[in-house]
Scaffold this motif. Structure first.
Motif, PDB file in Angstrom:
ATOM      1  N   LEU A 163       0.836  -1.198   0.000  1.00 57.24           N
ATOM      2  CA  LEU A 163       0.000   0.000   0.000  1.00 57.24           C
ATOM      3  C   LEU A 163       0.874   1.252   0.000  1.00 57.24           C
ATOM      4  N   LEU A 164       0.733   2.068  -1.037  1.00 59.04           N
ATOM      5  CA  LEU A 164       1.605   3.238  -1.216  1.00 59.04           C
ATOM      6  C   LEU A 164       0.801   4.539  -1.259  1.00 59.04           C
ATOM      7  N   PRO A 165       1.389   5.635  -0.724  1.00 65.54           N
ATOM      8  CA  PRO A 165       0.694   6.928  -0.751  1.00 65.54           C
ATOM      9  C   PRO A 165       1.048   7.710  -2.019  1.00 65.54           C
ATOM     10  N   ALA A 166       0.673   7.154  -3.180  1.00 65.50           N
ATOM     11  CA  ALA A 166       1.048   7.759  -4.468  1.00 65.50           C
ATOM     12  C   ALA A 166       0.479   9.162  -4.639  1.00 65.50           C
ATOM     13  N   PHE A 167      -0.676   9.407  -4.008  1.00 68.97           N
ATOM     14  CA  PHE A 167      -1.358  10.678  -4.231  1.00 68.97           C
ATOM     15  C   PHE A 167      -1.415  11.542  -2.964  1.00 68.97           C
ATOM     16  N   SER A 168      -0.423  11.380  -2.087  1.00 71.23           N
ATOM     17  CA  SER A 168      -0.352  12.225  -0.891  1.00 71.23           C
ATOM     18  C   SER A 168       0.446  13.496  -1.184  1.00 71.23           C
ATOM     19  N   PHE A 169       1.635  13.304  -1.732  1.00 71.43           N
ATOM     20  CA  PHE A 169       2.476  14.415  -2.174  1.00 71.43           C
ATOM     21  C   PHE A 169       2.861  14.136  -3.629  1.00 71.43           C
ATOM     22  N   ARG A 170       3.076  15.181  -4.398  1.00 66.15           N
ATOM     23  CA  ARG A 170       3.510  14.982  -5.776  1.00 66.15           C
ATOM     24  C   ARG A 170       4.847  14.238  -5.824  1.00 66.15           C
ATOM     25  N   SER A 171       5.692  14.473  -4.818  1.00 67.16           N
ATOM     26  CA  SER A 171       7.024  13.835  -4.791  1.00 67.16           C
ATOM     27  C   SER A 171       6.944  12.321  -4.571  1.00 67.16           C
ATOM     28  N   ASN A 172       5.775  11.826  -4.114  1.00 67.96           N
ATOM     29  CA  ASN A 172       5.615  10.375  -3.876  1.00 67.96           C
ATOM     30  C   ASN A 172       5.176   9.604  -5.122  1.00 67.96           C
ATOM     31  N   THR A 173       4.665  10.320  -6.109  1.00 67.41           N
ATOM     32  CA  THR A 173       3.973   9.672  -7.222  1.00 67.41           C
ATOM     33  C   THR A 173       4.880   8.771  -8.051  1.00 67.41           C
ATOM     34  N   ALA A 174       6.010   9.316  -8.494  1.00 67.95           N
ATOM     35  CA  ALA A 174       6.885   8.559  -9.407  1.00 67.95           C
ATOM     36  C   ALA A 174       7.376   7.270  -8.765  1.00 67.95           C
ATOM     37  N   ALA A 175       7.818   7.341  -7.492  1.00 68.59           N
ATOM     38  CA  ALA A 175       8.339   6.148  -6.806  1.00 68.59           C
ATOM     39  C   ALA A 175       7.232   5.108  -6.613  1.00 68.59           C
ATOM     40  N   SER A 176       6.025   5.569  -6.281  1.00 65.89           N
ATOM     41  CA  SER A 176       4.895   4.648  -6.088  1.00 65.89           C
ATOM     42  C   SER A 176       4.540   3.937  -7.391  1.00 65.89           C
ATOM     43  N   PHE A 177       4.505   4.701  -8.481  1.00 69.35           N
ATOM     44  CA  PHE A 177       4.204   4.110  -9.784  1.00 69.35           C
ATOM     45  C   PHE A 177       5.298   3.127 -10.199  1.00 69.35           C
ATOM     46  N   LYS A 178       6.546   3.446  -9.828  1.00 74.12           N
ATOM     47  CA  LYS A 178       7.666   2.570 -10.202  1.00 74.12           C
ATOM     48  C   LYS A 178       7.546   1.211  -9.499  1.00 74.12           C
ATOM     49  N   VAL A 179       7.067   1.224  -8.241  1.00 68.23           N
ATOM     50  CA  VAL A 179       6.831  -0.034  -7.519  1.00 68.23           C
ATOM     51  C   VAL A 179       5.779  -0.859  -8.267  1.00 68.23           C
ATOM     52  N   HIS A 180       4.680  -0.211  -8.649  1.00 70.46           N
ATOM     53  CA  HIS A 180       3.613  -0.897  -9.387  1.00 70.46           C
ATOM     54  C   HIS A 180       4.153  -1.512 -10.675  1.00 70.46           C
ATOM     55  N   GLN A 181       4.908  -0.720 -11.424  1.00 69.98           N
ATOM     56  CA  GLN A 181       5.447  -1.174 -12.713  1.00 69.98           C
ATOM     57  C   GLN A 181       6.442  -2.321 -12.534  1.00 69.98           C
ATOM     58  N   THR A 182       7.264  -2.244 -11.476  1.00 70.27           N
ATOM     59  CA  THR A 182       8.265  -3.295 -11.228  1.00 70.27           C
ATOM     60  C   THR A 182       7.588  -4.618 -10.893  1.00 70.27           C
ATOM     61  N   LEU A 183       6.554  -4.568 -10.071  1.00 72.55           N
ATOM     62  CA  LEU A 183       5.817  -5.798  -9.719  1.00 72.55           C
ATOM     63  C   LEU A 183       5.195  -6.426 -10.962  1.00 72.55           C
ATOM     64  N   LYS A 184       4.634  -5.587 -11.830  1.00 79.51           N
ATOM     65  CA  LYS A 184       4.027  -6.094 -13.067  1.00 79.51           C
ATOM     66  C   LYS A 184       5.102  -6.657 -14.012  1.00 79.51           C
ATOM     67  N   GLU A 185       6.203  -5.913 -14.128  1.00 82.30           N
ATOM     68  CA  GLU A 185       7.281  -6.296 -15.050  1.00 82.30           C
ATOM     69  C   GLU A 185       7.826  -7.686 -14.740  1.00 82.30           C
ATOM     70  N   PHE A 186       7.935  -7.995 -13.445  1.00 82.05           N
ATOM     71  CA  PHE A 186       8.522  -9.275 -13.044  1.00 82.05           C
ATOM     72  C   PHE A 186       7.462 -10.287 -12.608  1.00 82.05           C
ATOM     73  N   SER A 187       6.191  -9.983 -12.882  1.00 84.28           N
ATOM     74  CA  SER A 187       5.074 -10.874 -12.502  1.00 84.28           C
ATOM     75  C   SER A 187       5.185 -11.319 -11.050  1.00 84.28           C
ATOM     76  N   ALA A 188       5.440 -10.354 -10.177  1.00 80.18           N
ATOM     77  CA  ALA A 188       5.601 -10.645  -8.748  1.00 80.18           C
ATOM     78  C   ALA A 188       4.260 -11.061  -8.135  1.00 80.18           C
ATOM     79  N   LYS A 189       4.327 -11.789  -7.023  1.00 79.79           N
ATOM     80  CA  LYS A 189       3.112 -12.244  -6.331  1.00 79.79           C
ATOM     81  C   LYS A 189       2.378 -11.078  -5.659  1.00 79.79           C
TER      82      LYS A 189
END
Length: 246
Positions: free
Chosen positions: A115-141
């Protein structure tokens, strides 16, 4: 959509962002018995691991260690764990590299939601999205989900009426609040903001290190006062010391 804290700033929800959001409610609640596991040093030598693992749903905060001998105190089971984007930046170089290290480290959480606070601060967005993309990229559980900013704003507003006035609520307090909404019975472990145990023994700030929080960011004494009141009113249970083992 407006950000939670920087609410004068907005983010345009593109199709790519929309596809990151769950199509339906990802949590099959209400849950019967939930454990909210904080990271307080009081968990060390508590023997609470087995009791925590018996819970129907286990919440954890900020990617804490659960493997090895410490599991007898903190348990292994994790259904949802919060992720502070600063950890992604500092420990994993914003996932520009160290993706495999990150994936190895979160493997201990099984099929948990991150659970990530992607939309709390603008500075959090890119890192939160990168976590989402990394999990998808590697088909993580694991699956990345994001706090809804309006929910967090309403939550902060509610607790402000109870005297919790801070720049931002702590992750542990947000998760505790959410657990009370999602679960019939809530028990808190590792929530202890003091440097000594109930017996007067010195304890570290976290069960895995002694790094203190930034002063002035969270209203910890006020939050803990509210948790104690919830405990006193029977809304949740707070585990203060060692757990009884069979």
């Amino acid at each position: 959509m407006s950000y939670e804290v920087d609410n004068k700033k907005t983010i345009h929800i593109t199709e790519d962002i929309f596809r990151m959001l769950p199509e339906s409610q990802p949590l099959d609640y209400p849950f019967k018995n939930c454990a909210v596991v904080g990271n307080g040093g009081i968990l060390k030598n508590s023997s609470c691991g087995a009791e925590i693992d018996k819970s129907d749903f286990v919440f954890r905060c900020n990617l804490p260690p659960t493997m090895g001998s410490i599991s007898q105190d903190v348990g292994n089971k994790t259904n949802l764990v919060t992720v502070n984007p600063s950890i992604i930046a500092q420990k994993y170089n914003k996932l520009n590299e160290k993706k495999l290290t990150f994936l190895e480290n979160i493997a201990s959480y099984g099929e948990a939601f991150l659970l990530l606070p992607a939309f709390s601060f603008r500075s959090n967005t890119a890192a939160s999205f990168k976590v989402h993309q990394t999990l998808k990229e590697f088909s993580a559980k694991q699956e990345a989900i994001f706090f809804y900013p309006r929910y967090l704003r309403n939550l902060a507003q509610f607790w402000r009426t109870k005297g919790v006035k801070a720049y931002r609520l702590s992750s542990g307090f947000m998760i505790t609040s959410a657990a009370v909404e999602l679960c019939e019975n809530v028990k808190l472990y590792g929530f202890w903001p003091f440097s000594k145990s109930t017996e007067g023994t010195p304890i570290s700030h976290h069960y895995y290190d002694n790094q203190l929080p930034k002063p002035g960011f969270h209203a910890m004494p006020k939050e803990y006062s509210q948790i104690l009141q919830l405990h006193g009113r029977g809304i949740l249970k707070l585990q203060f010391g060692k757990c009884l083992t069979d």
